[in-house]
Design a protein around this motif. Structure first.
Motif, PDB file in Angstrom:
ATOM      1  N   THR A  36      25.532  65.878  22.914  1.00  0.00           N
ATOM      2  CA  THR A  36      25.810  65.861  21.486  1.00  0.00           C
ATOM      3  C   THR A  36      25.366  64.540  20.877  1.00  0.00           C
ATOM      4  O   THR A  36      25.264  63.523  21.550  1.00  0.00           O
ATOM      5  CB  THR A  36      27.301  66.071  21.217  1.00  0.00           C
ATOM      6  N   THR A  37      25.105  64.564  19.587  1.00  0.00           N
ATOM      7  CA  THR A  37      24.796  63.350  18.839  1.00  0.00           C
ATOM      8  C   THR A  37      25.664  63.327  17.589  1.00  0.00           C
ATOM      9  O   THR A  37      26.178  64.356  17.139  1.00  0.00           O
ATOM     10  CB  THR A  37      23.311  63.302  18.428  1.00  0.00           C
ATOM     11  N   ILE A  38      25.799  62.147  17.007  1.00  0.00           N
ATOM     12  CA  ILE A  38      26.620  61.989  15.817  1.00  0.00           C
ATOM     13  C   ILE A  38      26.069  60.835  14.999  1.00  0.00           C
ATOM     14  O   ILE A  38      25.682  59.792  15.549  1.00  0.00           O
ATOM     15  CB  ILE A  38      28.100  61.747  16.200  1.00  0.00           C
ATOM     16  N   SER A 191      31.777  65.443  15.072  1.00  0.00           N
ATOM     17  CA  SER A 191      30.385  65.638  14.662  1.00  0.00           C
ATOM     18  C   SER A 191      30.240  67.072  14.166  1.00  0.00           C
ATOM     19  O   SER A 191      30.514  68.031  14.909  1.00  0.00           O
ATOM     20  CB  SER A 191      29.450  65.394  15.854  1.00  0.00           C
ATOM     21  N   ASP A 192      29.835  67.246  12.899  1.00  0.00           N
ATOM     22  CA  ASP A 192      29.725  68.599  12.370  1.00  0.00           C
ATOM     23  C   ASP A 192      28.435  69.262  12.842  1.00  0.00           C
ATOM     24  O   ASP A 192      27.688  68.702  13.657  1.00  0.00           O
ATOM     25  CB  ASP A 192      29.844  68.613  10.848  1.00  0.00           C
ATOM     26  N   ALA A 193      28.176  70.452  12.350  1.00  0.00           N
ATOM     27  CA  ALA A 193      27.021  71.228  12.816  1.00  0.00           C
ATOM     28  C   ALA A 193      25.702  70.512  12.555  1.00  0.00           C
ATOM     29  O   ALA A 193      24.693  70.798  13.213  1.00  0.00           O
ATOM     30  CB  ALA A 193      27.021  72.601  12.148  1.00  0.00           C
ATOM     31  N   ASN A 194      25.685  69.568  11.613  1.00  0.00           N
ATOM     32  CA  ASN A 194      24.472  68.810  11.308  1.00  0.00           C
ATOM     33  C   ASN A 194      24.482  67.417  11.934  1.00  0.00           C
ATOM     34  O   ASN A 194      23.636  66.581  11.603  1.00  0.00           O
ATOM     35  CB  ASN A 194      24.301  68.696   9.788  1.00  0.00           C
ATOM     36  N   GLY A 195      25.453  67.141  12.799  1.00  0.00           N
ATOM     37  CA  GLY A 195      25.529  65.837  13.448  1.00  0.00           C
ATOM     38  C   GLY A 195      26.109  64.739  12.572  1.00  0.00           C
ATOM     39  O   GLY A 195      26.012  63.564  12.914  1.00  0.00           O
ATOM     40  N   GLN A 196      26.739  65.114  11.443  1.00  0.00           N
ATOM     41  CA  GLN A 196      27.336  64.125  10.558  1.00  0.00           C
ATOM     42  C   GLN A 196      28.775  63.838  10.978  1.00  0.00           C
ATOM     43  O   GLN A 196      29.518  64.737  11.365  1.00  0.00           O
ATOM     44  CB  GLN A 196      27.317  64.626   9.110  1.00  0.00           C
ATOM     45  N   VAL A 255      33.171  68.307  18.499  1.00  0.00           N
ATOM     46  CA  VAL A 255      31.874  68.843  18.098  1.00  0.00           C
ATOM     47  C   VAL A 255      32.087  70.238  17.506  1.00  0.00           C
ATOM     48  O   VAL A 255      32.755  71.088  18.114  1.00  0.00           O
ATOM     49  CB  VAL A 255      30.910  68.932  19.301  1.00  0.00           C
ATOM     50  N   GLU A 256      31.529  70.458  16.312  1.00  0.00           N
ATOM     51  CA  GLU A 256      31.682  71.755  15.649  1.00  0.00           C
ATOM     52  C   GLU A 256      30.915  72.836  16.391  1.00  0.00           C
ATOM     53  O   GLU A 256      29.749  72.665  16.757  1.00  0.00           O
ATOM     54  CB  GLU A 256      31.194  71.677  14.200  1.00  0.00           C
TER      55      GLU A 256
END
Length: 581
Positions: A36-38, A191-196, A255-256
């Motif tokens: 995952t990334t954020i 971290s949402d679906a867009n990595g925000q 993570v979403e």
């Protein structure tokens, strides 16, 4: 007295998430195995010190839990305490893991300060609540209505199919749980679906672990549906569709992944793997920092603060650090209620703050004497031979709280609030180098400073008297101490040896309290006589007067005038003796 087992190899605030106010320099994925990334600033690489406690669901300490921070590890002792120094972390993100056979892994993410960071984690038991079988549609249900529906398809960790019985470990965390902050994994950074980066409001969490007949860990090879009850207090604010989030145990944040649908009083969603799952509303974030001080602008440590956005139900709670500071990631553009509590759980201050559109540092929050009573507890931890303890800690037990302070060259201190209805506390010290303890000793708070003098960590000693005059070496009186109470009053004495003079205290009161030389008087080889006939400011704090066979605990401190030389001296002492009669 207790023996300790401890290995060293190398607590801050969760409002919504811990953050600091440092400048950023990079975006960071904490573990190499995380996919995952954020888009969140984790800060620079730093070394930080940590001290903390690992407990079970009944708040009992857990012995020999393994605590990992970066590449550093430690085992907890009999009090569930661990110390890790110089751990490699990020300046805005430290990820702590705690593991012990028979429990689920517990984790915490905090923002490490330059001081000693304190952490508490409550491990949940890995108790099997149900057994199902592969190839069959079955479910496991908890008493509160939490349900997991399995399609019967499972796999081993290497990806091969598993056939046979499956043991299910299942926990549900309700948002109303008073211990949710120490039970839940990580924090509420996500971290949402867009990595925000987002901050979450939880509507409930579940954790599922699957084990095969040989004890091996299993995962889903198909899907499962989860059903979580909605807390009644959140029913009116619960959205009809809510994002689902899983906790990435490698990265240390949520993570979403998918969503859950509100059906009656439950949320129902489908998942393809198991770890922690969370039904959460998400909010854009800003950083908020605040500092708790007294009227002299001195920081106050261990102050409990609650923050809750006005559109949410439950607060997140934390404690001020040694600098009086609390920083957290909060929802942007939301008004929040801020409650400041004393150590008995009473609200001493409440206010509305926000909304905040940008990172904000609040003006100092000043707690006046009319609101709270503050004290510093200070002392020195020493070994039997008078050498300062260099590797150890001290526990302060007060009400239903346990505070912990590490020792620096023997010195330790606590800065805390005192409830007007309760001024009794105990200290318990541990010397890691020599695996010795002081035992638990009773004291009474005084303000603004409670100076307890020297605390001896010495397993071979079960009673002692110590005192220090000015800056002279501390005198230790260890041996056959006589202590008792008769119609003539209290008497504590020990005969002098070849290197120390004797000691004699007498008085006419056995009720715990603070007294002057009108009640107690001292006589000894180093100070001759301190009593009603001498000029002095010495006070006596009798904190415990046990039955025969139990302890008498007293501290004394102040100044006295030597009538021979007409010079003024300071004296401070500790009495911890067993009552003989």
């Amino acid at each position: 007295m207790k023996k300790l087992k401890f290995i060293v190899t190398s607590f801050i605030f969760t409002v919504m998430l811990l953050v600091s106010c440092d400048t950023n320099d990079d975006v960071y994925i904490p573990e190499e195995n995380s996919n995952t990334t954020i888009n969140y600033d984790f800060g620079t690489s730093v070394s930080r010190d940590f001290i903390g406690q690992i407990v079970d669901e009944d708040k009992n300490p857990i012995l020999n839990a393994t605590v990992t921070i970066g590449s550093s590890q430690a085992l907890t002792d009999a009090n569930g305490i661990f110390i890790i120094k110089n751990a490699a972390v990020k300046s805005k993100f430290a990820y702590i893991k705690a593991t012990k056979l028979g429990y689920l892994m517990g984790t915490r993410t905090i923002i490490p300060t330059s001081g000693v960071n304190q952490v508490k984690i409550m491990l949940l038991s890995a108790t099997v609540v149900g057994t199902i079988n592969s190839g069959v549609n079955e479910n496991v249900t908890l008493a509160n209505g939490t349900k997991i529906n399995f399609d019967g398809n499972f796999k081993k960790e290497d990806g091969t199919a598993y056939s046979g019985a499956v043991s299910v470990v299942l926990h549900h965390l309700d948002p109303s749980d008073a211990n949710i902050d120490v039970k839940m994994p990580g924090s509420l950074l996500a971290s949402d679906a867009n990595g925000q980066a987002k901050v979450l409001e939880t509507f409930g969490m579940v954790n599922v672990e699957l084990h095969g007949s040989g004890g091996e860990k299993l995962q889903l090879s198909g899907t499962a549906s989860i059903e979580m009850p909605i807390d009644p207090a959140q029913a009116s604010s619960s959205p009809s569709i809510i994002p689902l989030w899983h906790f990435d145990e490698e990265a240390g944040y949520w993570v979403e992944e998918g969503s859950a649908t509100k059906l009656g009083s439950k949320y129902i969603g489908t998942v393809s793997h198991f770890s922690w799952w969370n039904c959460d509303a998400q909010f854009p974030t800003v950083n908020l920092c605040l500092t708790i001080v007294n009227p002299n602008n001195q920081p106050i440590e261990n102050v409990q603060v609650q923050l809750v956005p006005n559109n949410q139900t439950y607060p997140r709670t934390g404690f001020s650090d040694s600098n009086g500071e609390i920083c957290g990631l909060i929802p942007a553009n939301e008004t929040l209620t801020m409650n400041v509590l004393d150590n008995c759980g009473n609200v001493i201050s409440t206010s509305q703050i926000g909304p905040f559109a940008a990172n904000t540092v609040l003006p100092n929050i000043v707690l006046t004497a009319g609101m709270v009573q503050q004290t510093s507890v200070e002392g020195t931890l020493v070994q039997c031979n008078n050498a300062a303890v260099t590797d150890g800690y001290v526990l302060l037990h007060y009400g239903n709280q346990t505070l912990v302070a590490d020792v620096t060259n023997g010195s330790f201190s606590f800065n805390t609030l005192v409830c007007s209805s309760n001024d009794a506390f105990t200290l318990e010290a541990y010397d890691y180098t020599n695996l010795q303890t002081s035992g638990e000793i009773a004291y009474t708070f005084t303000t603004p400073v409670t100076n307890i003098g020297n605390l001896i960590a010495c397993t071979a000693v079960n009673e002692y008297i110590t005192y220090q005059i000015d800056n002279d070496p501390v005198v230790y009186l260890i041996g056959s101490i006589s202590a008792g109470y008769s119609p003539n009053g209290l008497s504590i004495s020990i005969q002098g040896g070849t290197t120390t003079g004797g000691f004699y205290l007498w008085g006419n009161n056995d009720v715990p309290g603070i007294y002057t030389t009108s009640t107690y008087q001292l006589e000894g080889g180093d100070f001759n006589y301190i009593g009603q006939q001498t000029t002095n400011t010495v006070s006596f704090n009798l904190s415990n007067f046990g039955a025969v066979g139990d302890y008498i605990d007293m501290t004394f401190s102040g100044t006295y005038e030597n009538p021979t030389t007409n010079t003024t001296h300071s004296i401070i002492g500790v009495i911890h003796v067993i009552r003989d009669n």
